[in-house]
Scaffold this motif. Sequence first.
Motif, mmCIF file in Angstrom:
data_model
loop_
_atom_site.group_PDB
_atom_site.id
_atom_site.type_symbol
_atom_site.label_atom_id
_atom_site.label_comp_id
_atom_site.label_asym_id
_atom_site.label_seq_id
_atom_site.Cartn_x
_atom_site.Cartn_y
_atom_site.Cartn_z
ATOM 1 N N ASN A 51 0.784 -1.213 -0.002
ATOM 2 C CA ASN A 51 0.054 0.038 -0.080
ATOM 3 C C ASN A 51 0.993 1.317 -0.109
ATOM 4 O O ASN A 51 0.473 2.046 -0.742
ATOM 5 C CB ASN A 51 -0.997 -0.079 1.034
ATOM 6 N N ALA A 52 1.769 1.111 0.912
ATOM 7 C CA ALA A 52 2.885 2.374 0.899
ATOM 8 C C ALA A 52 3.589 2.550 -0.455
ATOM 9 O O ALA A 52 3.756 3.689 -0.929
ATOM 10 C CB ALA A 52 3.633 2.346 1.881
ATOM 11 N N VAL A 53 3.866 1.408 -1.191
ATOM 12 C CA VAL A 53 4.952 1.699 -2.144
ATOM 13 C C VAL A 53 3.856 2.012 -3.387
ATOM 14 O O VAL A 53 4.331 2.850 -4.317
ATOM 15 C CB VAL A 53 5.293 0.020 -2.727
ATOM 16 N N ILE A 54 2.534 1.569 -3.412
ATOM 17 C CA ILE A 54 1.453 2.158 -4.271
ATOM 18 C C ILE A 54 1.343 3.649 -4.103
ATOM 19 O O ILE A 54 1.390 4.414 -5.459
ATOM 20 C CB ILE A 54 0.243 1.400 -4.448
ATOM 21 N N LYS A 55 1.331 3.928 -2.977
ATOM 22 C CA LYS A 55 0.956 5.673 -2.658
ATOM 23 C C LYS A 55 2.423 6.281 -3.298
ATOM 24 O O LYS A 55 1.985 7.387 -4.065
ATOM 25 C CB LYS A 55 0.553 5.722 -1.510
ATOM 26 N N VAL A 56 3.644 5.844 -3.061
ATOM 27 C CA VAL A 56 4.556 6.562 -3.103
ATOM 28 C C VAL A 56 4.618 6.719 -4.997
ATOM 29 O O VAL A 56 4.945 7.694 -5.491
ATOM 30 C CB VAL A 56 5.889 5.842 -2.587
ATOM 31 N N LEU A 57 4.617 5.658 -5.545
ATOM 32 C CA LEU A 57 4.902 5.510 -6.865
ATOM 33 C C LEU A 57 3.618 6.272 -7.567
ATOM 34 O O LEU A 57 3.902 6.950 -8.798
ATOM 35 C CB LEU A 57 4.778 3.868 -7.424
ATOM 36 N N SER A 58 2.601 6.177 -7.162
ATOM 37 C CA SER A 58 1.485 6.856 -8.038
ATOM 38 C C SER A 58 1.701 8.255 -7.788
ATOM 39 O O SER A 58 1.377 9.262 -8.505
ATOM 40 C CB SER A 58 -0.056 6.542 -7.494
#
Length: 128
Positions: A51-58
């Motif tokens: 979830n954190a990785v998805i938020k950062v990448l987006s």
Amino acid sequence: MAKGKAMEKPMLFQLIKAAFIGSAASLVLILILAAVMWKQLIGIEAIPVANAVIKVLSAALAGFAVQRHCQSKAWLYGAMAGLIYAGLAYTVVAIISGSFTLNAAMLSDALIGMLSGMISAMITRAIK
């Protein structure tokens, strides 16, 4: 002064467009995560990290998308695009969960969105 106002409208549109690009990327990444979990390649304990990785990448993608359209202050527009993305993502999650509360996690997501968008825009501009 009229020239400055004429420049604000297109950048506002670009900021919103960049936030929606980031949101679309989130949706794709969440679907990929769901497929990987469905195939049982990773367990549910990986959800917070993913979830954190998805938020950062987006948010970084939103910053990248908006910096292409600005003449100067790419870092500022990148930060704003990341913040708008974080706000849009929070709104969607709040509507789904039925709970609009201002808490530390929401503020953390806003800060992460701003930093990711800003750093992405700065790095992209430095590479050019």
